[in-house]
Write a protein that holds these residues in place. Sequence first.
Motif, mmCIF file in Angstrom:
data_model
loop_
_atom_site.group_PDB
_atom_site.id
_atom_site.type_symbol
_atom_site.label_atom_id
_atom_site.label_comp_id
_atom_site.label_asym_id
_atom_site.label_seq_id
_atom_site.Cartn_x
_atom_site.Cartn_y
_atom_site.Cartn_z
ATOM 1 N N THR A 161 -15.709 19.343 -31.486
ATOM 2 C CA THR A 161 -15.029 18.612 -30.411
ATOM 3 C C THR A 161 -14.407 19.526 -29.362
ATOM 4 O OG1 THR A 161 -13.138 18.505 -31.922
ATOM 5 C CG2 THR A 161 -14.541 16.558 -31.797
ATOM 6 N N GLY A 162 -14.544 20.850 -29.540
ATOM 7 C CA GLY A 162 -14.045 21.793 -28.533
ATOM 8 C C GLY A 162 -12.535 21.812 -28.396
ATOM 9 N N GLU A 163 -11.812 21.527 -29.474
ATOM 10 C CA GLU A 163 -10.359 21.450 -29.405
ATOM 11 C C GLU A 163 -9.694 22.815 -29.569
ATOM 12 O OE1 GLU A 163 -8.682 18.299 -31.829
ATOM 13 O OE2 GLU A 163 -10.598 17.244 -31.788
ATOM 14 N N GLU A 164 -8.525 22.954 -28.958
ATOM 15 C CA GLU A 164 -7.710 24.154 -29.109
ATOM 16 C C GLU A 164 -6.258 23.751 -29.320
ATOM 17 O OE1 GLU A 164 -9.544 27.753 -26.578
ATOM 18 O OE2 GLU A 164 -8.876 26.079 -25.343
ATOM 19 N N TYR A 165 -5.554 24.500 -30.154
ATOM 20 C CA TYR A 165 -4.135 24.259 -30.383
ATOM 21 C C TYR A 165 -3.295 25.015 -29.361
ATOM 22 C CZ TYR A 165 -5.263 22.700 -35.188
ATOM 23 O OH TYR A 165 -5.760 22.038 -36.286
ATOM 24 N N GLY A 166 -2.133 24.440 -29.068
ATOM 25 C CA GLY A 166 -1.167 25.121 -28.217
ATOM 26 C C GLY A 166 0.243 24.727 -28.604
ATOM 27 N N GLU A 214 8.807 13.274 -36.529
ATOM 28 C CA GLU A 214 7.568 12.530 -36.350
ATOM 29 C C GLU A 214 6.710 13.157 -35.245
ATOM 30 O OE1 GLU A 214 6.622 10.036 -33.740
ATOM 31 O OE2 GLU A 214 4.767 9.815 -34.908
ATOM 32 N N PHE A 215 5.394 13.265 -35.529
ATOM 33 C CA PHE A 215 4.482 13.998 -34.657
ATOM 34 C C PHE A 215 4.459 13.459 -33.229
ATOM 35 C CE2 PHE A 215 0.013 15.078 -33.342
ATOM 36 C CZ PHE A 215 0.178 16.457 -33.322
ATOM 37 N N GLY A 216 4.451 12.149 -33.085
ATOM 38 C CA GLY A 216 4.393 11.548 -31.757
ATOM 39 C C GLY A 216 5.594 11.883 -30.892
ATOM 40 N N GLN A 217 6.743 12.140 -31.508
ATOM 41 C CA GLN A 217 7.929 12.527 -30.742
ATOM 42 C C GLN A 217 7.752 13.917 -30.122
ATOM 43 O OE1 GLN A 217 10.406 10.527 -30.135
ATOM 44 N NE2 GLN A 217 9.916 8.907 -31.585
ATOM 45 N N LYS A 231 16.417 18.163 -28.547
ATOM 46 C CA LYS A 231 16.352 18.339 -29.988
ATOM 47 C C LYS A 231 15.720 19.671 -30.354
ATOM 48 C CE LYS A 231 17.117 16.889 -34.102
ATOM 49 N NZ LYS A 231 18.504 16.648 -34.544
ATOM 50 N N CYS A 232 14.750 20.096 -29.546
ATOM 51 C CA CYS A 232 14.025 21.340 -29.834
ATOM 52 C C CYS A 232 13.682 22.059 -28.539
ATOM 53 C CB CYS A 232 12.734 21.037 -30.586
ATOM 54 S SG CYS A 232 12.972 20.270 -32.194
ATOM 55 N N ASP A 233 13.405 23.338 -28.697
ATOM 56 C CA ASP A 233 12.940 24.139 -27.566
ATOM 57 C C ASP A 233 11.426 24.065 -27.428
ATOM 58 O OD1 ASP A 233 15.539 25.418 -26.904
ATOM 59 O OD2 ASP A 233 15.292 26.313 -28.901
ATOM 60 N N ALA A 234 10.734 23.992 -28.555
ATOM 61 C CA ALA A 234 9.272 24.030 -28.541
ATOM 62 C C ALA A 234 8.727 23.235 -29.711
ATOM 63 C CB ALA A 234 8.778 25.474 -28.613
ATOM 64 N N GLY A 235 7.449 22.874 -29.611
ATOM 65 C CA GLY A 235 6.752 22.209 -30.695
ATOM 66 C C GLY A 235 5.664 23.116 -31.237
ATOM 67 N N ALA A 236 5.592 23.228 -32.566
ATOM 68 C CA ALA A 236 4.550 24.020 -33.228
ATOM 69 C C ALA A 236 4.066 23.209 -34.411
ATOM 70 C CB ALA A 236 5.093 25.373 -33.666
ATOM 71 N N ALA A 237 3.020 22.427 -34.199
ATOM 72 C CA ALA A 237 2.568 21.487 -35.221
ATOM 73 C C ALA A 237 1.057 21.315 -35.167
ATOM 74 C CB ALA A 237 3.269 20.143 -35.027
ATOM 75 N N ALA A 238 0.327 22.428 -34.973
ATOM 76 C CA ALA A 238 -1.128 22.372 -34.846
ATOM 77 C C ALA A 238 -1.507 21.294 -33.827
ATOM 78 C CB ALA A 238 -1.786 22.113 -36.192
ATOM 79 N N ILE A 239 -0.950 21.406 -32.633
ATOM 80 C CA ILE A 239 -1.095 20.379 -31.605
ATOM 81 C C ILE A 239 -2.314 20.677 -30.738
ATOM 82 C CG2 ILE A 239 0.017 19.194 -29.691
ATOM 83 C CD1 ILE A 239 2.697 20.370 -30.777
ATOM 84 N N THR A 240 -3.281 19.777 -30.747
ATOM 85 C CA THR A 240 -4.431 19.934 -29.867
ATOM 86 C C THR A 240 -4.006 19.685 -28.423
ATOM 87 O OG1 THR A 240 -6.005 19.270 -31.568
ATOM 88 C CG2 THR A 240 -6.711 19.036 -29.290
ATOM 89 N N PRO A 268 -16.664 34.520 -39.080
ATOM 90 C CA PRO A 268 -15.409 34.249 -38.381
ATOM 91 C C PRO A 268 -15.079 32.785 -38.438
ATOM 92 C CG PRO A 268 -16.806 35.691 -37.081
ATOM 93 C CD PRO A 268 -17.639 35.208 -38.240
ATOM 94 N N VAL A 269 -13.789 32.496 -38.446
ATOM 95 C CA VAL A 269 -13.317 31.131 -38.603
ATOM 96 C C VAL A 269 -13.039 30.512 -37.255
ATOM 97 C CG1 VAL A 269 -11.583 29.658 -39.635
ATOM 98 C CG2 VAL A 269 -12.228 31.781 -40.763
ATOM 99 N N THR A 270 -13.502 29.307 -37.058
ATOM 100 C CA THR A 270 -13.035 28.515 -35.927
ATOM 101 C C THR A 270 -12.490 27.245 -36.522
ATOM 102 O OG1 THR A 270 -15.222 27.563 -35.627
ATOM 103 C CG2 THR A 270 -14.686 29.479 -34.287
ATOM 104 N N VAL A 271 -11.190 27.066 -36.465
ATOM 105 C CA VAL A 271 -10.572 25.936 -37.118
ATOM 106 C C VAL A 271 -9.668 25.163 -36.166
ATOM 107 C CG1 VAL A 271 -10.660 26.931 -39.434
ATOM 108 C CG2 VAL A 271 -8.730 27.414 -37.976
ATOM 109 N N ARG A 272 -9.182 24.149 -36.757
ATOM 110 C CA ARG A 272 -8.344 23.202 -36.030
ATOM 111 C C ARG A 272 -6.863 23.285 -36.328
ATOM 112 N NH1 ARG A 272 -5.755 17.809 -35.136
ATOM 113 N NH2 ARG A 272 -5.873 17.161 -33.939
#
Length: 283
Positions: free
Chosen positions: A236-241, A103-106, A117-126, A9-13
């Motif tokens: 590092t125990g990270e999860e995307y949301g 830009e990611f920081g925005q 500008k947007c309703d949601a962000g979907a950019a593999a954001i930890t 099974p894959v655990t990825v970032r």
Amino acid sequence: MFASRRSSPVTVRRSTRVALAGAAALSLLSLASCANNSSTATSAPAASGVSLVNPGKLTVCTHLAYKPFQYKDTSGKIVGFDVDLMDVVAKKLNVTQEIVDIEFGQITSGAVFAAKKCDAGAAAITITDKRKESTAFADPYFKSTQALLVKADSGITKMEDLKGKVLAVQTDTTGKDYADKNASAMGYTTKVFDDLPSSANAVLGGTVGGAINDNGVMYDFAKDNPTTKVVQEFQTGEEYGFNLGKDNTALLTAMNDALKAAKADGTYNTIYKKWFGVDAPKS
């Protein structure tokens, strides 16, 4: 993890509400390069009663390229794991998804939501505590960790081998945070790049000793560029949301409901297997 993703099974970032007034908001609007969006931001109710910035559309901010989560295919269409999942959310709302490249920081700062500008962000954001100060996050949808990419013939096998060398990092990412934290002890210097392709291609071109970023994108890059390889991962125990404005509670509920239903009916697993070649982890 991706190092053995063909057999296990894959655990990825791949990291307090931002208030923008008048000229600042207008300035932000000019920064985005919209992949499929040219309409003026307005407020319109979706079928579920969720208020959206553009009529009949779920407008999603991302930062290209971050294959396989979001990137342009050979036809120029934006595709990826995150894109498919946000299509599930859009379907629940009875609207279509429209993607804005910015830009990611925005996105992580919440500026794109304050500027409508947007309703949601979907950019593999930890999901991090710092980012939660500025934006709301839907339930985690993906596990990730950090990985070190190097030239296959470099002789580098771990971060400590980068002593005296340059490590490429991507701005505003948790990978950069990790690299900065360990730079002094391990003796390397960091060089900041605006996006994942630029940092990974610096490894390919031999201008840096290595690059650190989420393991999912690093393994994907190495697969496409076999003169590079991933030699180390960092748990590092990270999860995307997916993130959104803190006051957008109706959309947050709809997103969580859509993701929960997708996991229950097998849609999530189908999408996961499409992009990673294995079933989603049981969790």
